[in-house]
Design a protein around this motif. Structure first.
Motif, PDB file in Angstrom:
ATOM      1  N   GLN A 262      12.834 -27.663  33.363  1.00  0.00           N
ATOM      2  CA  GLN A 262      13.911 -26.444  34.588  1.00  0.00           C
ATOM      3  C   GLN A 262      15.057 -25.883  34.762  1.00  0.00           C
ATOM      4  O   GLN A 262      16.043 -26.306  34.338  1.00  0.00           O
ATOM      5  CB  GLN A 262      14.020 -27.860  35.789  1.00  0.00           C
ATOM      6  N   VAL A 263      14.378 -24.580  34.608  1.00  0.00           N
ATOM      7  CA  VAL A 263      15.584 -23.340  33.786  1.00  0.00           C
ATOM      8  C   VAL A 263      15.809 -23.541  35.448  1.00  0.00           C
ATOM      9  O   VAL A 263      15.206 -22.537  36.588  1.00  0.00           O
ATOM     10  CB  VAL A 263      14.937 -22.724  33.114  1.00  0.00           C
ATOM     11  N   ASN A 264      17.172 -23.515  35.878  1.00  0.00           N
ATOM     12  CA  ASN A 264      18.102 -23.133  36.742  1.00  0.00           C
ATOM     13  C   ASN A 264      19.429 -21.724  36.372  1.00  0.00           C
ATOM     14  O   ASN A 264      20.091 -22.189  36.151  1.00  0.00           O
ATOM     15  CB  ASN A 264      18.889 -24.488  37.190  1.00  0.00           C
ATOM     16  N   GLY A 265      19.247 -20.501  36.398  1.00  0.00           N
ATOM     17  CA  GLY A 265      19.807 -19.692  36.300  1.00  0.00           C
ATOM     18  C   GLY A 265      19.173 -18.610  34.896  1.00  0.00           C
ATOM     19  O   GLY A 265      18.944 -18.558  34.487  1.00  0.00           O
ATOM     20  N   THR A 266      20.198 -17.927  34.653  1.00  0.00           N
ATOM     21  CA  THR A 266      19.778 -16.939  33.592  1.00  0.00           C
ATOM     22  C   THR A 266      20.363 -17.651  31.969  1.00  0.00           C
ATOM     23  O   THR A 266      21.234 -18.296  31.555  1.00  0.00           O
ATOM     24  CB  THR A 266      20.871 -15.878  33.205  1.00  0.00           C
TER      25      THR A 266
END
Length: 322
Positions: A83-87
């Motif tokens: 899960q990618v949260n942010g840049t």
């Protein structure tokens, strides 16, 4: 040294995830959070040639907020849901290994500067991410099978936005918003790669918004059939679809608006393939070029009326609509 530190954090996170898989909770490590394995990140399931792709389902979940953590999670062994949260700022094309799900959190998951290289892998899902400004491709798929690329926003890659090549097979590209891109979606590496690609490169492109992308939407070599259906084409100044070098492309139920050249045979130095077009909506667009025969897709699918595709795709494609 940067990568070693991240790998250590990933290993610790995965160990905790395995240990607590039977209970609720979350354990965080400097930008990496591990969760129980029961959760399935990807929304929905793929239709078309990528059907059956499950990604990292059944494996643990990690939440990443840094490039170090992301790179090592994507390249790790075994099933994993990321899960990618942010840049995530990448410097290169980073490898994605088999049995991975990579999903953005809400509208916050972003990958910029570099891209994802799905190479010699199987069973990969990439969903709900914003890709921008890659110094190469945004997504490259090669020597890989069972790949689903879904509900992403993809723009401004130096080379291709989403290229599929080198004997890859069983791929679905769906519900993506492609924009601010010249060479968009290449299918098939080169004219002299037939020995690897014949009998492969079965790809379904459906419900994508090709939003003023200049060309290659897609440009196809050798794959037969390739199924291009229920996509919205808008202001494509070069062309929509090109079938070349023994390819067979079924262009079905799409909505073309302000596209002078919606589809044709051959491209540049590549010889013509075959292309069958049916039930498309052409609004202020050319008539297109067809010829030859195309194999029938080997799966069942639901076809939206072409007249409704513009509204369906513009309201449902891209990030935040899964």
């Amino acid at each position: 040294m940067r990568r070693t530190s991240a790998r250590s954090r990933i290993s610790r996170a995965l160990a905790v995830a395995t240990a607590v898989a039977a209970v609720a909770g979350l354990t965080a490590y400097q930008g990496v959070a591990a969760e129980p394995a029961a959760r399935t990140l990807a929304a929905g399931s793929p239709e078309g040639y990528g059907a059956g792709t499950t990604g990292g389902a059944g494996g643990p979940t990690v939440t990443v907020t840094s490039a170090d953590a992301f790179i090592d999670a994507a390249a790790s062994d075994g099933p994993l849901q990321i899960q990618v949260n942010g840049t995530i700022q990448l410097d290169d094309m980073e490898k994605v290994t088999s049995n991975k799900t990579i999903v953005g959190t809400g509208t916050r998951g972003r990958i910029t500067g570099g891209g994802l290289n799905v190479s010699k892998a199987s069973n990969v899902i990439i969903q709900n991410l914003t890709f921008s400004g890659s110094d190469d491709d945004a997504i490259n798929v090669q020597y890989s099978t069972r790949v689903w690329i879904d509900h992403n926003d993809i723009s401004d890659a130096y080379d291709g936005a989403c290229d599929v090549k080198r004997a890859s097979d069983g791929v679905t590209v769906s519900w993506n918003h492609f924009h601010d891109q010249d060479k968009n979606a290449l299918l098939g590496h080169s004219d002299d790669n037939g020995s690897e690609d014949r009998g492969k490169l079965h790809v379904s492109y459906h419900h994508n918004w090709f939003d003023a992308t200049t060309q290659r939407n897609p440009r196809v070599r050798f794959g037969n059939p390739v199924h291009v259906y229920n996509n919205y084409y808008y202001n494509n100044s070069g062309y929509g679809v090109a079938s070349t070098e023994e390819a067979g492309v079924l262009v079905e139920g799409n909505y073309f608006e302000n596209v002078k050249d919606p589809y044709h045979l051959g491209e540049a130095d590549s010889g013509p393939g075959s292309l069958v077009a049916r039930n498309n909506q052409l609004v202020n667009s050319g008539s297109g070029q067809t010829g030859g025969s195309v194999s029938t897709p080997s799966y069942s699918y639901r076809l939206d009326p072409a007249a409704n595709v513009k509204s369906i795709v513009t309201s449902g494609s891209g990030v935040g609509h899964v």
